[in-house]
Structures are given as structure tokens and as C-alpha cells.
Design a protein around this motif. Sequence first.
Motif, PDB file in Angstrom:
ATOM      1  N   ASP A   1       0.815  -1.214   0.000  1.00  0.00           N
ATOM      2  CA  ASP A   1       0.000   0.000   0.000  1.00  0.00           C
ATOM      3  C   ASP A   1       0.847   1.261   0.000  1.00  0.00           C
ATOM      4  O   ASP A   1       0.422   2.302  -0.494  1.00  0.00           O
ATOM      5  CB  ASP A   1      -0.950   0.023   1.210  1.00  0.00           C
ATOM      6  N   SER A   2       2.061   1.163   0.546  1.00  0.00           N
ATOM      7  CA  SER A   2       2.934   2.333   0.555  1.00  0.00           C
ATOM      8  C   SER A   2       3.655   2.513  -0.781  1.00  0.00           C
ATOM      9  O   SER A   2       4.386   3.478  -0.967  1.00  0.00           O
ATOM     10  CB  SER A   2       3.954   2.240   1.694  1.00  0.00           C
ATOM     11  N   GLY A   3       3.436   1.580  -1.700  1.00  0.00           N
ATOM     12  CA  GLY A   3       3.995   1.733  -3.037  1.00  0.00           C
ATOM     13  C   GLY A   3       5.227   0.895  -3.320  1.00  0.00           C
ATOM     14  O   GLY A   3       5.789   0.984  -4.401  1.00  0.00           O
TER      15      GLY A   3
ATOM     16  N   GLY B   1      17.571   2.850  -5.468  1.00  0.00           N
ATOM     17  CA  GLY B   1      16.688   3.124  -6.601  1.00  0.00           C
ATOM     18  C   GLY B   1      15.257   3.369  -6.144  1.00  0.00           C
ATOM     19  O   GLY B   1      14.570   4.253  -6.664  1.00  0.00           O
ATOM     20  N   GLU B   2      14.809   2.613  -5.157  1.00  0.00           N
ATOM     21  CA  GLU B   2      13.456   2.793  -4.636  1.00  0.00           C
ATOM     22  C   GLU B   2      13.327   4.129  -3.915  1.00  0.00           C
ATOM     23  O   GLU B   2      12.326   4.827  -4.056  1.00  0.00           O
ATOM     24  CB  GLU B   2      13.097   1.642  -3.685  1.00  0.00           C
ATOM     25  N   ILE B   3      14.339   4.506  -3.160  1.00  0.00           N
ATOM     26  CA  ILE B   3      14.330   5.811  -2.487  1.00  0.00           C
ATOM     27  C   ILE B   3      14.240   6.924  -3.519  1.00  0.00           C
ATOM     28  O   ILE B   3      13.464   7.875  -3.362  1.00  0.00           O
ATOM     29  CB  ILE B   3      15.576   5.967  -1.591  1.00  0.00           C
TER      30      ILE B   3
ATOM     31  N   GLN C   1      11.196   9.587  -3.980  1.00  0.00           N
ATOM     32  CA  GLN C   1      11.442  11.033  -3.938  1.00  0.00           C
ATOM     33  C   GLN C   1      10.895  11.721  -5.173  1.00  0.00           C
ATOM     34  O   GLN C   1      10.314  12.804  -5.087  1.00  0.00           O
ATOM     35  CB  GLN C   1      12.935  11.339  -3.777  1.00  0.00           C
ATOM     36  N   ARG C   2      11.041  11.096  -6.350  1.00  0.00           N
ATOM     37  CA  ARG C   2      10.469  11.670  -7.569  1.00  0.00           C
ATOM     38  C   ARG C   2       8.948  11.767  -7.452  1.00  0.00           C
ATOM     39  O   ARG C   2       8.347  12.756  -7.874  1.00  0.00           O
ATOM     40  CB  ARG C   2      10.867  10.847  -8.796  1.00  0.00           C
ATOM     41  N   ARG C   3       8.346  10.764  -6.863  1.00  0.00           N
ATOM     42  CA  ARG C   3       6.889  10.783  -6.678  1.00  0.00           C
ATOM     43  C   ARG C   3       6.484  11.890  -5.705  1.00  0.00           C
ATOM     44  O   ARG C   3       5.499  12.596  -5.934  1.00  0.00           O
ATOM     45  CB  ARG C   3       6.417   9.422  -6.176  1.00  0.00           C
TER      46      ARG C   3
ATOM     47  N   ALA D   1       4.066  17.122  -4.776  1.00  0.00           N
ATOM     48  CA  ALA D   1       4.182  18.486  -4.246  1.00  0.00           C
ATOM     49  C   ALA D   1       3.911  19.516  -5.344  1.00  0.00           C
ATOM     50  O   ALA D   1       3.226  20.515  -5.100  1.00  0.00           O
ATOM     51  CB  ALA D   1       5.562  18.698  -3.633  1.00  0.00           C
ATOM     52  N   ARG D   2       4.421  19.274  -6.550  1.00  0.00           N
ATOM     53  CA  ARG D   2       4.151  20.192  -7.670  1.00  0.00           C
ATOM     54  C   ARG D   2       2.657  20.233  -7.976  1.00  0.00           C
ATOM     55  O   ARG D   2       2.088  21.309  -8.194  1.00  0.00           O
ATOM     56  CB  ARG D   2       4.944  19.779  -8.911  1.00  0.00           C
ATOM     57  N   ASN D   3       2.021  19.065  -7.998  1.00  0.00           N
ATOM     58  CA  ASN D   3       0.584  19.015  -8.264  1.00  0.00           C
ATOM     59  C   ASN D   3      -0.211  19.709  -7.166  1.00  0.00           C
ATOM     60  O   ASN D   3      -1.177  20.429  -7.455  1.00  0.00           O
ATOM     61  CB  ASN D   3       0.122  17.570  -8.433  1.00  0.00           C
TER      62      ASN D   3
END
Length: 132
Positions: free
Chosen positions: A54-56, A92-94, A98-100, A105-107
Motif C-alpha cells: 500500500d505504501s507503493g 533506486g526505490e528511495i 522522492q520523484r513521486r 508536491a508540484r501538483n
Amino acid sequence: MKIGELSRRTGVPTRMLRYYEEQDLLHPARADNGYRAYGDSAVQCVQQIRGLLDSGLTTEIIRAILPFLSGPGDIHLHPECVTPETTALLRGEIDRIQRRIDCLARNRDALRTYLAAVRPDSPASPARPEGP
């Protein structure tokens, strides 16, 4: 307990429990008749898997870290257990997370700007402090 009981106790469909087994996340014993047999600890394990999904996190990441987790916030991992491959996978997951976060935040900021433009008399969600 059988798979149906584990499903009832966790709210996870039996089909998903079989998938977790296929993904090497669950390891039930097998009775003489071939039925899966789960110990009581499987309930917490399934709940933890659900929370991580659920946390992705992907099943690949979960498979790498699950043996070192005993509960939320309880990590029992010795540095020598972390292979370079696992380290790269986690980094890579971190980066993906962070990109998500950055995209979300931009949205959020774009929606606040839009709302402020179309409803200047109604403040957008209160500004919250930025994270670290």
C-alpha cells in the motif's frame, strides 16, 4: 490455519495470498493432502506485506527487506547482510519515491494556485510546513 482462515483474519483474498506465495513473500507449510498450512505469525506477515504494498513498494523490494522486518519500525538488519544488489535496489526505490513526492508536491502547489485564482475569497488549503 488454512488459506481461507488466513484470508478471513487478514481481509486479503485467497488469490492474493497465493500470489504472495508465488512472489516468495509467504512460505506456508503443506499438509499431507497438499493444503497450505499457515502459522499464527502469517497474519502479521500478511498485514505487513499489505502495508508495504500500500505504501507503493514493489514485491521485489518487499522480498529483499521482509526477512529483516519484525513489525512496523522494527528492523533487524546487520550491515553484512545487505548485498551491493540490495543496496542498489533500495537506493533506486528511495529515488523513485522522492520523484513521486516531488511530483505530488508540484501538483499540490498547482492546485492551490488554481484554487486561489478561481476563488480568491476562499483560501486554498492552509500552507503546511515543508518537509526536510
